[in-house]
Design a protein around this motif. Sequence first.
Motif, PDB file in Angstrom:
ATOM      1  N   ALA A 185      33.622  40.316  54.580  1.00  0.00           N
ATOM      2  CA  ALA A 185      33.386  39.441  53.433  1.00  0.00           C
ATOM      3  C   ALA A 185      33.858  40.108  52.137  1.00  0.00           C
ATOM      4  CB  ALA A 185      31.905  39.079  53.343  1.00  0.00           C
ATOM      5  N   TYR A 186      33.609  41.402  52.006  1.00  0.00           N
ATOM      6  CA  TYR A 186      34.041  42.146  50.825  1.00  0.00           C
ATOM      7  C   TYR A 186      35.568  42.197  50.755  1.00  0.00           C
ATOM      8  CZ  TYR A 186      34.586  46.156  47.653  1.00  0.00           C
ATOM      9  OH  TYR A 186      34.954  46.987  46.630  1.00  0.00           O
ATOM     10  N   GLU A 187      36.222  42.390  51.885  1.00  0.00           N
ATOM     11  CA  GLU A 187      37.684  42.428  51.910  1.00  0.00           C
ATOM     12  C   GLU A 187      38.287  41.092  51.500  1.00  0.00           C
ATOM     13  OE1 GLU A 187      38.863  43.819  55.772  1.00  0.00           O
ATOM     14  OE2 GLU A 187      37.901  45.766  55.458  1.00  0.00           O
ATOM     15  N   VAL A 188      37.654  39.999  51.896  1.00  0.00           N
ATOM     16  CA  VAL A 188      38.137  38.673  51.493  1.00  0.00           C
ATOM     17  C   VAL A 188      38.100  38.551  49.975  1.00  0.00           C
ATOM     18  CG1 VAL A 188      37.563  36.204  51.528  1.00  0.00           C
ATOM     19  CG2 VAL A 188      37.595  37.508  53.654  1.00  0.00           C
ATOM     20  N   LYS A 189      37.022  39.035  49.358  1.00  0.00           N
ATOM     21  CA  LYS A 189      36.915  38.976  47.893  1.00  0.00           C
ATOM     22  C   LYS A 189      37.964  39.865  47.230  1.00  0.00           C
ATOM     23  CE  LYS A 189      31.968  38.071  47.942  1.00  0.00           C
ATOM     24  NZ  LYS A 189      30.638  38.632  47.645  1.00  0.00           N
ATOM     25  N   LEU A 190      38.224  41.048  47.798  1.00  0.00           N
ATOM     26  CA  LEU A 190      39.244  41.935  47.243  1.00  0.00           C
ATOM     27  C   LEU A 190      40.638  41.323  47.329  1.00  0.00           C
ATOM     28  CD1 LEU A 190      38.123  45.428  48.591  1.00  0.00           C
ATOM     29  CD2 LEU A 190      38.133  44.673  46.221  1.00  0.00           C
ATOM     30  N   VAL A 191      40.943  40.728  48.472  1.00  0.00           N
ATOM     31  CA  VAL A 191      42.257  40.099  48.652  1.00  0.00           C
ATOM     32  C   VAL A 191      42.430  38.935  47.676  1.00  0.00           C
ATOM     33  CG1 VAL A 191      43.662  38.760  50.270  1.00  0.00           C
ATOM     34  CG2 VAL A 191      42.552  40.858  51.026  1.00  0.00           C
ATOM     35  N   ALA A 192      41.373  38.164  47.466  1.00  0.00           N
ATOM     36  CA  ALA A 192      41.435  37.045  46.521  1.00  0.00           C
ATOM     37  C   ALA A 192      41.670  37.546  45.098  1.00  0.00           C
ATOM     38  CB  ALA A 192      40.160  36.218  46.592  1.00  0.00           C
ATOM     39  N   ALA A 193      41.000  38.628  44.724  1.00  0.00           N
ATOM     40  CA  ALA A 193      41.187  39.191  43.384  1.00  0.00           C
ATOM     41  C   ALA A 193      42.611  39.711  43.214  1.00  0.00           C
ATOM     42  CB  ALA A 193      40.180  40.303  43.137  1.00  0.00           C
ATOM     43  N   VAL A 236      50.943  42.262  31.693  1.00  0.00           N
ATOM     44  CA  VAL A 236      49.633  42.074  31.066  1.00  0.00           C
ATOM     45  C   VAL A 236      48.568  42.563  32.047  1.00  0.00           C
ATOM     46  CG1 VAL A 236      50.313  40.125  29.619  1.00  0.00           C
ATOM     47  CG2 VAL A 236      49.492  39.707  31.911  1.00  0.00           C
ATOM     48  N   PRO A 237      47.468  43.064  31.543  1.00  0.00           N
ATOM     49  CA  PRO A 237      46.417  43.524  32.458  1.00  0.00           C
ATOM     50  C   PRO A 237      45.766  42.353  33.183  1.00  0.00           C
ATOM     51  CG  PRO A 237      45.681  43.682  30.185  1.00  0.00           C
ATOM     52  CD  PRO A 237      47.126  43.283  30.144  1.00  0.00           C
ATOM     53  N   CYS A 238      45.367  42.609  34.394  1.00  0.00           N
ATOM     54  CA  CYS A 238      44.691  41.586  35.183  1.00  0.00           C
ATOM     55  C   CYS A 238      43.294  41.365  34.620  1.00  0.00           C
ATOM     56  CB  CYS A 238      44.616  42.027  36.641  1.00  0.00           C
ATOM     57  SG  CYS A 238      43.878  40.789  37.703  1.00  0.00           S
ATOM     58  N   GLN A 239      42.888  40.123  34.482  1.00  0.00           N
ATOM     59  CA  GLN A 239      41.590  39.797  33.898  1.00  0.00           C
ATOM     60  C   GLN A 239      40.548  39.441  34.948  1.00  0.00           C
ATOM     61  OE1 GLN A 239      41.038  40.253  30.639  1.00  0.00           O
ATOM     62  NE2 GLN A 239      43.158  40.909  30.479  1.00  0.00           N
ATOM     63  N   VAL A 240      40.864  39.658  36.218  1.00  0.00           N
ATOM     64  CA  VAL A 240      39.928  39.337  37.295  1.00  0.00           C
ATOM     65  C   VAL A 240      38.960  40.496  37.476  1.00  0.00           C
ATOM     66  CG1 VAL A 240      39.727  38.830  39.753  1.00  0.00           C
ATOM     67  CG2 VAL A 240      41.639  37.915  38.453  1.00  0.00           C
ATOM     68  N   ALA A 241      37.684  40.183  37.563  1.00  0.00           N
ATOM     69  CA  ALA A 241      36.679  41.223  37.756  1.00  0.00           C
ATOM     70  C   ALA A 241      36.744  41.763  39.185  1.00  0.00           C
ATOM     71  CB  ALA A 241      35.286  40.669  37.483  1.00  0.00           C
ATOM     72  N   GLU A 242      36.623  43.064  39.301  1.00  0.00           N
ATOM     73  CA  GLU A 242      36.623  43.683  40.623  1.00  0.00           C
ATOM     74  C   GLU A 242      35.313  43.342  41.330  1.00  0.00           C
ATOM     75  OE1 GLU A 242      36.558  48.159  42.533  1.00  0.00           O
ATOM     76  OE2 GLU A 242      37.324  47.865  40.517  1.00  0.00           O
ATOM     77  N   PRO A 243      35.384  42.872  42.575  1.00  0.00           N
ATOM     78  CA  PRO A 243      34.149  42.560  43.307  1.00  0.00           C
ATOM     79  C   PRO A 243      33.281  43.803  43.474  1.00  0.00           C
ATOM     80  CG  PRO A 243      36.073  41.757  44.495  1.00  0.00           C
ATOM     81  CD  PRO A 243      36.571  42.588  43.370  1.00  0.00           C
ATOM     82  N   VAL A 244      31.992  43.618  43.378  1.00  0.00           N
ATOM     83  CA  VAL A 244      31.058  44.729  43.547  1.00  0.00           C
ATOM     84  C   VAL A 244      30.968  45.083  45.030  1.00  0.00           C
ATOM     85  CG1 VAL A 244      28.662  45.454  43.241  1.00  0.00           C
ATOM     86  CG2 VAL A 244      29.749  43.984  41.539  1.00  0.00           C
ATOM     87  N   ARG A 245      31.120  46.360  45.314  1.00  0.00           N
ATOM     88  CA  ARG A 245      31.042  46.811  46.712  1.00  0.00           C
ATOM     89  C   ARG A 245      29.593  46.721  47.167  1.00  0.00           C
ATOM     90  NH1 ARG A 245      29.651  51.239  49.570  1.00  0.00           N
ATOM     91  NH2 ARG A 245      30.852  51.709  51.443  1.00  0.00           N
ATOM     92  N   PRO A 246      29.351  46.031  48.275  1.00  0.00           N
ATOM     93  CA  PRO A 246      27.973  45.913  48.762  1.00  0.00           C
ATOM     94  C   PRO A 246      27.493  47.211  49.405  1.00  0.00           C
ATOM     95  CG  PRO A 246      29.470  44.843  50.284  1.00  0.00           C
ATOM     96  CD  PRO A 246      30.300  45.287  49.112  1.00  0.00           C
ATOM     97  N   VAL A 247      26.194  47.373  49.434  1.00  0.00           N
ATOM     98  CA  VAL A 247      25.602  48.511  50.136  1.00  0.00           C
ATOM     99  C   VAL A 247      25.760  48.239  51.628  1.00  0.00           C
ATOM    100  CG1 VAL A 247      23.477  49.780  50.571  1.00  0.00           C
ATOM    101  CG2 VAL A 247      23.978  48.918  48.278  1.00  0.00           C
ATOM    102  N   MET A 248      26.268  49.216  52.339  1.00  0.00           N
ATOM    103  CA  MET A 248      26.490  49.045  53.763  1.00  0.00           C
ATOM    104  C   MET A 248      25.237  49.444  54.550  1.00  0.00           C
ATOM    105  SD  MET A 248      29.374  47.746  53.970  1.00  0.00           S
ATOM    106  CE  MET A 248      30.658  47.414  52.798  1.00  0.00           C
TER     107      MET A 248
END
Length: 62
Positions: free
Chosen positions: A45-53, A6-18
Amino acid sequence: NIAVPVPCQVAEPVRPVMPTEALAPGVPPFVLLRASLAEIDRREAYEVKLVAALASCREHLK
């Protein structure tokens, strides 16, 4: 029992402006250093959100 993907229903975190992306060419080295240090924290912080997703999506595969 047959596993059905089934497709993952988790939203991809928005990449912050560096911070270094907004710098003008030729800024003084200390400005670049300060922006680079801030960018490290923002990327972590962004990587933590990606790993959680990703972990959330993997949980559905079990």
